[in-house]
Design an enzyme around this catalytic site. Structure first.
Site, short mmCIF file in Angstrom:
data_model
loop_
_atom_site.label_atom_id
_atom_site.label_comp_id
_atom_site.label_asym_id
_atom_site.label_seq_id
_atom_site.Cartn_x
_atom_site.Cartn_y
_atom_site.Cartn_z
N THR A 65 8.34 -4.13 2.46
CA THR A 65 7.57 -4.27 3.68
C THR A 65 6.63 -5.46 3.55
OG1 THR A 65 6.07 -3.17 5.25
CG2 THR A 65 5.73 -2.68 2.93
N ASN A 66 6.28 -6.04 4.69
CA ASN A 66 5.27 -7.10 4.72
C ASN A 66 3.92 -6.56 5.20
OD1 ASN A 66 6.79 -9.49 3.94
ND2 ASN A 66 7.93 -9.18 5.82
N SER A 68 0.66 -4.94 4.60
CA SER A 68 -0.24 -4.66 3.48
C SER A 68 -0.92 -3.29 3.60
CB SER A 68 -1.29 -5.76 3.34
OG SER A 68 -2.07 -5.83 4.52
N LYS A 69 -1.14 -2.82 4.84
CA LYS A 69 -1.76 -1.50 5.03
C LYS A 69 -0.81 -0.39 4.58
CE LYS A 69 -5.46 -2.53 7.84
NZ LYS A 69 -6.81 -2.16 7.61
N LYS A 70 0.49 -0.56 4.85
CA LYS A 70 1.47 0.43 4.39
C LYS A 70 1.51 0.46 2.86
CE LYS A 70 5.03 0.46 8.02
NZ LYS A 70 6.46 0.22 8.25
N ASP A 91 10.93 3.01 7.91
CA ASP A 91 10.77 2.70 9.32
C ASP A 91 10.11 3.91 9.94
OD1 ASP A 91 10.83 0.93 11.45
OD2 ASP A 91 12.74 1.65 12.19
N THR A 92 9.18 3.64 10.82
CA THR A 92 8.40 4.69 11.44
C THR A 92 8.41 4.52 12.94
OG1 THR A 92 6.94 4.93 9.53
CG2 THR A 92 6.06 5.68 11.64
N TYR A 112 -0.75 2.92 16.06
CA TYR A 112 -1.18 3.90 17.07
C TYR A 112 -2.20 4.90 16.53
CZ TYR A 112 2.96 2.12 19.49
OH TYR A 112 3.88 1.30 20.09
N ASP A 113 -2.64 4.72 15.29
CA ASP A 113 -3.58 5.67 14.66
C ASP A 113 -4.81 5.99 15.50
OD1 ASP A 113 -1.83 5.80 12.53
OD2 ASP A 113 -3.17 4.82 11.08
#
Length: 193
Positions: free
Chosen positions: A7-8, A10-12, A68-69, A150-151
Site C-alpha cells: 500500500t502507499n 501511510s495511515k494504513k 482493499d476496503t 470515512y472515519d
C-alpha cells in the site's frame, strides 16, 4: 518475519504495524523500491486486493499482502463499496468522498453501513485471503480528527463515537481492518513464519 504491505497509504501502514506482534516486520512499498501506483481495476474487494499483491510479488519478488476496503451503505445498495476511495472521482479526495456520501444520504433515515476489508496474502507460491467487517451507521456530520477516509462519519455498532474519535488501539480492536489483520496474524503465527 519480514513482509511487505502493498500500500502507499501511510495511515494504513501505521494502523497495521500497531496491530502486529514484534516478530512480524512490515516493509513498505517505498522500502522495496516500488514508487508506482498499484493496479486496482477489479469490481470486487477480493479482486483488487489480489491484483495489488500479485503485482508486487511478480514485479519485486517479495512475499506481501495487500488490502482493499469498501464502505457499504445499505440505503445506497452497497455503494460506494469497491469504489470507496474514488467515490467522488479523480483525483482521490477523502473530503470530497465524504461530502458526496452525506449528500447522497440527505433525507434518508436508514443510515446503516458496514466497512469490509479483504486482505490478500502471498507467501511463496501460496495465496490466502482474510476478511474483516465492522457494522455501524453513517452520521450526518463529521466528528473527530483521527483516522482517515470515512472515519469521521462512521459510528461502529455499540458505540457513540466515530472511528475518527477513537485512538488507534481502540479502533484496531473493533475495526474491519483490525479484524482482518487479526486473522492474518493468527494465521502467520500458527504457521510459525
Amino acid at each position: 518475519m519480514k513482509i511487505c504491505f502493498a500500500t502507499n497509504n501511510s495511515k494504513k501502514i501505521e494502523e497495521v504495524r500497531a496491530a502486529l506482534p514484534k516478530s512480524i516486520e512490515i516493509v513498505s512499498l517505498k522500502e522495496i523500491g516500488c514508487e508506482e501506483e498499484l493496479p486496482e481495476t477489479g469490481d470486487t474487494l477480493d479482486h483488487n486486493a489480489f491484483q495489488k499483491a500479485r503485482y508486487v510479488k511478480e514485479k519485486y519478488g517479495v512475499d506481501c499482502f495487500a488490502d482493499d476496503t469498501g464502505l457499504e451503505v445499505a440505503a445506497l445498495q452497497g455503494e460506494p463499496g469497491v469504489y470507496s476511495g474514488r467515490y467522488a472521482g479523480e483525483p482521490r479526495s477523502d473530503e470530497r468522498n465524504v461530502d458526496l456520501l452525506l449528500k447522497n444520504l440527505s433525507g434518508i433515515s436508514n443510515r446503516e453501513a458496514q466497512f469490509r476489508t479483504v486482505i490478500a496474502l502471498i507467501l511463496g507460491e501460496d495465496e490466502y485471503a482474510f476478511e474483516g467487517v465492522a457494522k455501524g451507521k453513517i452520521i450526518e456530520e463529521r466528528r473527530g480528527e483521527k483516522g482517515f477516509g470515512y472515519d469521521p462519519v462512521f459510528v461502529p455498532e455499540g458505540m457513540n463515537r466515530t472511528f475518527a474519535e477513537l485512538d488507534m488501539e481502540e479502533k484496531n480492536r473493533i475495526s474491519h481492518r483490525g479484524k482482518a489483520v487479526h486473522a492474518l496474524v493468527q494465521f502467520l503465527t500458527s504457521k510459525n513464519f
